[in-house]
Design an enzyme around this catalytic site. Structure first.
Site, mmCIF file in Angstrom:
data_model
loop_
_atom_site.group_PDB
_atom_site.id
_atom_site.type_symbol
_atom_site.label_atom_id
_atom_site.label_comp_id
_atom_site.label_asym_id
_atom_site.label_seq_id
_atom_site.Cartn_x
_atom_site.Cartn_y
_atom_site.Cartn_z
ATOM 1 N N SER A 101 -47.047 24.947 19.909
ATOM 2 C CA SER A 101 -47.769 23.988 19.080
ATOM 3 C C SER A 101 -48.849 24.710 18.292
ATOM 4 C CB SER A 101 -48.409 22.899 19.943
ATOM 5 O OG SER A 101 -49.263 22.080 19.162
ATOM 6 N N TYR A 131 -52.467 20.178 27.356
ATOM 7 C CA TYR A 131 -51.315 20.402 26.476
ATOM 8 C C TYR A 131 -51.467 21.705 25.700
ATOM 9 C CZ TYR A 131 -47.937 19.673 22.729
ATOM 10 O OH TYR A 131 -46.913 19.822 21.828
#
Length: 322
Positions: free
Chosen positions: A187, A200
């Protein structure tokens, strides 16, 4: 000319050379088809099968369709059988490729023995480690997450353990054949320590470092291993925000990202996301971490999530009335 003049001239020349090289490297990313060309048979030359985790929707689904269009048979994996079956049927109907479905929940323990058994004997040329878990679309502080103990275990199993285990299962065959591609989806927010998405973002840092180190180990053995680090893509994790210049559709992102397979051990997958990555790394952390910025981010995402949920609800109601 005294030593001081020589020092500053040398320093200036070094700085110009350094940034000149960086500009040259960046310019190559603007024209991937020129600088990182792939032959038409590139994917099928890697092997007969591609394996995609988290393939029931979003980025994983888009990778599955694109690899099938390239002539590969697919193994698609997720926890929802009905959705996987629909994806498999559509891939078969539109591309003519074979599709194998494996239903599994990557947040659970001890699922990889069965996966290993079902993949055994397949000539796997491409692995896309796409499956991932985001505790909440709306950013929040670590201790504000409900069911935090379960979230920690599930996220590590899904985002970290699954990637490493799937590499363990597929990499030996690639090494033996001297060919193969592994794409590990990270990400863009892993570019810096990112508050409010702490778990995350940290899990995606592992994805990047693991991928880069693994590529160093296996590059000379003919295997390409790359971390792909997108920012906004219109998926469930992004609350299905409308596609635009920054938030790409899954199909557009995948088509773009596959052009960068030979661009190094990490890529943002698109030019706009590469610029976003540069911008994010350029912001002083004391600004990024300020309460006003973090709360503004939280409010913005919450507002967008509500807007998109309402738009989806209205569209569903409209369709049901036709």
């Amino acid at each position: 000319m005294d030593w001081a003049d020589l020092f500053f001239i040398s320093l200036g020349s070094a700085v110009v050379f350094y940034y000149g090289v960086k500009l040259l490297l960046f310019s190559r990313m603007l024209f991937p088809k020129v600088f990182f060309p792939l032959p038409k048979t590139f994917f099928t030359s890697q092997g007969e099968w591609a394996v995609v985790t988290g393939a029931s929707e979003g980025i994983g689904r888009a990778y599955a369709f694109e690899l099938a269009k390239q002539g590969m048979n697919l193994v698609i994996m997720s926890r929802t059988k009905a959705t996987l079956d629909q994806v498999a049927k559509k891939i078969s109907e539109t591309t003519g490729q074979r599709v194998k479905v494996i239903v599994t929940d990557f947040m659970k323990e001890n699922v990889f023995g069965e996966i290993d058994n079902q993949l055994r004997g397949l000539d796997i040329g491409v692995l896309v480690n796409n499956v991932g878990m985001l505790p909440s679309v709306v950013p929040s502080e670590f201790l504000d997450s409900k069911g935090l103990n379960e979230i920690i275990t599930g996220l590590i199993n899904c985002n970290v353990k699954t990637m490493a285990k799937m590499c363990r299962i597929t990499l030996p065959g690639m090494e033996n054949r001297g060919r193969g591609v592994i794409l590990n989806i990270s990400s863009g927010i892993a570019s810096v320590p990112f508050p409010m998405y702490t778990l995350y973002a940290a899990s995606k840092v592992f994805v990047e470092r693991f991928s880069q180190a693994l590529q160093a180990e296996y590059k000379d053995k003919g295997v390409i291993i790359q971390a792909v680090s997108p920012f906004g893509v219109s998926t469930q994790m992004a609350a299905y925000q409308k596609a635009n210049l920054v938030t790409l559709s899954p199909e557009d992102f995948v088509e773009s990202s596959l052009q960068y397979i030979k661009a190094g051990d990490k890529t943002y997958g698109s030019i706009c996301h590469m610029v976003l990555g540069w911008f994010l790394r350029s912001i002083p952390l004391r600004i990024l971490y300020s309460d006003s910025v973090l709360h503004s981010l939280q409010d913005y995402v919450k507002k967008k999530a509500v807007e998109n949920a309402n738009a989806t609800k209205h569209a569903t109601n409209g369709n049901s009335q036709k």
